[in-house]
Design a protein around this motif. Sequence first.
Motif, PDB file in Angstrom:
ATOM      1  N   SER A  26       0.830  -1.216   0.000  1.00  0.00           N
ATOM      2  CA  SER A  26       0.000   0.000   0.000  1.00  0.00           C
ATOM      3  C   SER A  26       0.864   1.265   0.000  1.00  0.00           C
ATOM      4  O   SER A  26       0.453   2.303  -0.498  1.00  0.00           O
ATOM      5  CB  SER A  26      -0.980   0.005   1.180  1.00  0.00           C
ATOM      6  OG  SER A  26      -0.271  -0.055   2.379  1.00  0.00           O
ATOM      7  N   TYR A  34       4.316 -11.273   0.662  1.00  0.00           N
ATOM      8  CA  TYR A  34       3.048 -10.687   1.090  1.00  0.00           C
ATOM      9  C   TYR A  34       2.483 -11.561   2.195  1.00  0.00           C
ATOM     10  O   TYR A  34       2.570 -12.800   2.128  1.00  0.00           O
ATOM     11  CB  TYR A  34       2.060 -10.641  -0.088  1.00  0.00           C
ATOM     12  CG  TYR A  34       0.945  -9.632   0.113  1.00  0.00           C
ATOM     13  CD1 TYR A  34       1.165  -8.272  -0.073  1.00  0.00           C
ATOM     14  CD2 TYR A  34      -0.337 -10.044   0.478  1.00  0.00           C
ATOM     15  CE1 TYR A  34       0.149  -7.340   0.110  1.00  0.00           C
ATOM     16  CE2 TYR A  34      -1.356  -9.110   0.662  1.00  0.00           C
ATOM     17  CZ  TYR A  34      -1.100  -7.765   0.469  1.00  0.00           C
ATOM     18  OH  TYR A  34      -2.106  -6.843   0.649  1.00  0.00           O
ATOM     19  N   ARG A  38      -5.880 -11.344   6.028  1.00  0.00           N
ATOM     20  CA  ARG A  38      -7.330 -11.396   5.778  1.00  0.00           C
ATOM     21  C   ARG A  38      -7.813 -12.856   5.710  1.00  0.00           C
ATOM     22  O   ARG A  38      -8.978 -13.137   5.967  1.00  0.00           O
ATOM     23  CB  ARG A  38      -7.669 -10.686   4.472  1.00  0.00           C
ATOM     24  CG  ARG A  38      -7.302  -9.216   4.488  1.00  0.00           C
ATOM     25  CD  ARG A  38      -7.173  -8.633   3.102  1.00  0.00           C
ATOM     26  NE  ARG A  38      -6.463  -7.355   3.136  1.00  0.00           N
ATOM     27  CZ  ARG A  38      -5.135  -7.243   3.111  1.00  0.00           C
ATOM     28  NH1 ARG A  38      -4.373  -8.352   3.038  1.00  0.00           N
ATOM     29  NH2 ARG A  38      -4.576  -6.075   3.168  1.00  0.00           N
ATOM     30  N   THR A  73      -9.226  -1.673   6.064  1.00  0.00           N
ATOM     31  CA  THR A  73     -10.305  -2.600   6.285  1.00  0.00           C
ATOM     32  C   THR A  73      -9.831  -3.885   7.003  1.00  0.00           C
ATOM     33  O   THR A  73     -10.612  -4.481   7.765  1.00  0.00           O
ATOM     34  CB  THR A  73     -10.978  -3.038   4.960  1.00  0.00           C
ATOM     35  OG1 THR A  73      -9.996  -3.690   4.124  1.00  0.00           O
ATOM     36  CG2 THR A  73     -11.558  -1.872   4.217  1.00  0.00           C
ATOM     37  N   ALA A  74      -8.589  -4.277   6.761  1.00  0.00           N
ATOM     38  CA  ALA A  74      -8.175  -5.597   7.241  1.00  0.00           C
ATOM     39  C   ALA A  74      -8.130  -5.718   8.762  1.00  0.00           C
ATOM     40  O   ALA A  74      -8.212  -6.832   9.304  1.00  0.00           O
ATOM     41  CB  ALA A  74      -6.826  -5.986   6.635  1.00  0.00           C
ATOM     42  N   GLU A 120      -4.595  -3.361  14.370  1.00  0.00           N
ATOM     43  CA  GLU A 120      -4.175  -3.330  12.958  1.00  0.00           C
ATOM     44  C   GLU A 120      -3.831  -4.761  12.574  1.00  0.00           C
ATOM     45  O   GLU A 120      -3.367  -5.546  13.414  1.00  0.00           O
ATOM     46  CB  GLU A 120      -2.961  -2.406  12.861  1.00  0.00           C
ATOM     47  CG  GLU A 120      -2.233  -2.381  11.556  1.00  0.00           C
ATOM     48  CD  GLU A 120      -3.038  -1.766  10.420  1.00  0.00           C
ATOM     49  OE1 GLU A 120      -3.959  -2.473   9.929  1.00  0.00           O
ATOM     50  OE2 GLU A 120      -2.766  -0.633  10.017  1.00  0.00           O
ATOM     51  N   ASP A 121      -4.055  -5.129  11.308  1.00  0.00           N
ATOM     52  CA  ASP A 121      -3.675  -6.509  10.975  1.00  0.00           C
ATOM     53  C   ASP A 121      -2.176  -6.633  10.750  1.00  0.00           C
ATOM     54  O   ASP A 121      -1.565  -7.627  11.124  1.00  0.00           O
ATOM     55  CB  ASP A 121      -4.473  -7.044   9.766  1.00  0.00           C
ATOM     56  CG  ASP A 121      -3.988  -6.471   8.470  1.00  0.00           C
ATOM     57  OD1 ASP A 121      -3.935  -5.235   8.337  1.00  0.00           O
ATOM     58  OD2 ASP A 121      -3.609  -7.249   7.577  1.00  0.00           O
ATOM     59  N   LEU A 122      -1.572  -5.581  10.170  1.00  0.00           N
ATOM     60  CA  LEU A 122      -0.170  -5.718   9.776  1.00  0.00           C
ATOM     61  C   LEU A 122       0.514  -4.347   9.705  1.00  0.00           C
ATOM     62  O   LEU A 122      -0.106  -3.371   9.302  1.00  0.00           O
ATOM     63  CB  LEU A 122      -0.147  -6.393   8.402  1.00  0.00           C
ATOM     64  CG  LEU A 122       1.179  -6.674   7.730  1.00  0.00           C
ATOM     65  CD1 LEU A 122       1.178  -8.064   7.117  1.00  0.00           C
ATOM     66  CD2 LEU A 122       1.476  -5.635   6.672  1.00  0.00           C
ATOM     67  N   LYS A 127       2.248   3.393   8.136  1.00  0.00           N
ATOM     68  CA  LYS A 127       1.408   4.515   7.701  1.00  0.00           C
ATOM     69  C   LYS A 127      -0.065   4.364   8.117  1.00  0.00           C
ATOM     70  O   LYS A 127      -0.682   5.297   8.636  1.00  0.00           O
ATOM     71  CB  LYS A 127       1.520   4.646   6.179  1.00  0.00           C
ATOM     72  CG  LYS A 127       0.845   5.871   5.643  1.00  0.00           C
ATOM     73  CD  LYS A 127       1.094   6.017   4.154  1.00  0.00           C
ATOM     74  CE  LYS A 127       0.139   7.058   3.586  1.00  0.00           C
ATOM     75  NZ  LYS A 127      -0.168   6.839   2.208  1.00  0.00           N
ATOM     76  N   SER A 128      -0.600   3.187   7.874  1.00  0.00           N
ATOM     77  CA  SER A 128      -2.023   2.975   8.167  1.00  0.00           C
ATOM     78  C   SER A 128      -2.294   3.085   9.674  1.00  0.00           C
ATOM     79  O   SER A 128      -3.280   3.704  10.106  1.00  0.00           O
ATOM     80  CB  SER A 128      -2.431   1.611   7.613  1.00  0.00           C
ATOM     81  OG  SER A 128      -3.600   1.174   8.192  1.00  0.00           O
TER      82      SER A 128
HETATM   83  O1  LIG Z   1       2.144  -0.167   7.522  1.00  0.00           O
HETATM   84  P1  LIG Z   1       1.608   0.200   6.177  1.00  0.00           P
HETATM   85  O2  LIG Z   1       2.697   0.581   5.212  1.00  0.00           O
HETATM   86  O3  LIG Z   1       0.512   1.204   6.231  1.00  0.00           O
HETATM   87  O4  LIG Z   1       1.012  -1.132   5.551  1.00  0.00           O
HETATM   88  C1  LIG Z   1       0.131  -1.960   6.243  1.00  0.00           C
HETATM   89  C2  LIG Z   1      -1.290  -1.728   5.838  1.00  0.00           C
HETATM   90  O5  LIG Z   1      -1.447  -2.150   4.473  1.00  0.00           O
HETATM   91  C3  LIG Z   1      -2.522  -3.073   4.373  1.00  0.00           C
HETATM   92  O6  LIG Z   1      -3.721  -2.443   4.124  1.00  0.00           O
HETATM   93  P2  LIG Z   1      -4.246  -2.068   2.679  1.00  0.00           P
HETATM   94  O7  LIG Z   1      -3.853  -0.653   2.399  1.00  0.00           O
HETATM   95  O8  LIG Z   1      -3.781  -3.075   1.685  1.00  0.00           O
HETATM   96  O9  LIG Z   1      -5.783  -2.059   2.812  1.00  0.00           O
HETATM   97  P3  LIG Z   1      -6.878  -3.039   3.432  1.00  0.00           P
HETATM   98  O10 LIG Z   1      -6.614  -3.067   4.904  1.00  0.00           O
HETATM   99  O11 LIG Z   1      -8.116  -2.317   3.098  1.00  0.00           O
HETATM  100  O12 LIG Z   1      -6.799  -4.378   2.794  1.00  0.00           O
HETATM  101  C4  LIG Z   1      -2.588  -3.716   5.738  1.00  0.00           C
HETATM  102  O13 LIG Z   1      -3.855  -4.241   5.983  1.00  0.00           O
HETATM  103  C5  LIG Z   1      -2.226  -2.584   6.663  1.00  0.00           C
HETATM  104  O14 LIG Z   1      -3.350  -1.834   7.028  1.00  0.00           O
END
Ligand SMILES: O=P(O)(O)OC[C@H]1O[C@H](OP(=O)(O)OP(=O)(O)O)[C@H](O)[C@@H]1O
Length: 212
Positions: A26, A34, A38, A73-74, A120-122, A127-128
């Motif tokens: 992302s 990867y 999910r 979303t994850a 958070e999932d990952l 950033k997320s």
């Molecule tokens: O630490 P980061 O660099 O932010 O990456 C991790 C984020 O990326 C993925 O989300 P994605 O943007 O693929 O969206 P999703 O959760 O909607 O599947 C994952 O689920 C995390 O939220």
Amino acid sequence: MKTTTSQHLLNIEAVTLSPENPYTWSSGMKSPIYCDNRLIIAYPEIRKQVAGELSALIEKHYPEADLIAGTATAGIPHAAFVADQMELPMCYVRSSAKAHGKTNQIEGLTDKSKKAVVVEDLISTGKSSIQSVLALREAGIEVLGVVAIFSYGLKKADVALGELDISFQTVTNFSTLIEEAQESGKISEQGLSLLKEWQQDPEHWGAASFSK
Ligand SMILES: O=P(O)(O)OC[C@H]1O[C@H](OP(=O)(O)OP(=O)(O)O)[C@H](O)[C@@H]1O
Ligand SMILES: O=C(O)c1cc(=O)[nH]c(=O)[nH]1
């Protein structure tokens, strides 16, 4: 002996390698690996174990938490499983505010005096997680920290989260995954050496291989 979360991720093939046709994360980073957390939601016993481990991290590191905030979303389903196990209220944070309806970025928020933990999932670059924490702080919510299922352990994430004084804990991480993949033979020798090479400089790995 209990199957660890990393072993589960390998067993259910949530972790996949694609060195020839790298994944785009992302953040825009190109990666040969990867981790698709999910897929965990498809396995009731595994998702229960993972929620239990996330809950244990919250109880240990953020015992005052009284709100579980999922990242869209994850992170949302895992936040829901955790909130359910811990019998706590839950909200979730969109990556940006909705353009219609109530134009909310945070959904399910009823009490701003709560102390939240973000689920958070990952974590790759962080950033997320950071976006969610900032949105919650902006809304006046105290955020105690972030818990995630998996982290790549990238320096970039440590720095970015550290700069904003965001504490985080993860159930498992890249180093543990690699150790367990080595022991179980779930990733080939070739795959393991690729990942070790990638780990040396993840941000430039794509650039180097594309310029070959
Ligand atoms: O630490 P980061 O660099 O932010 O990456 C991790 C984020 O990326 C993925 O989300 P994605 O943007 O693929 O969206 P999703 O959760 O909607 O599947 C994952 O689920 C995390 O939220
Ligand atoms: O950084 C990402 O976008 C990312 C990496 C990964 O391994 N898994 C995932 O779901 N997202």
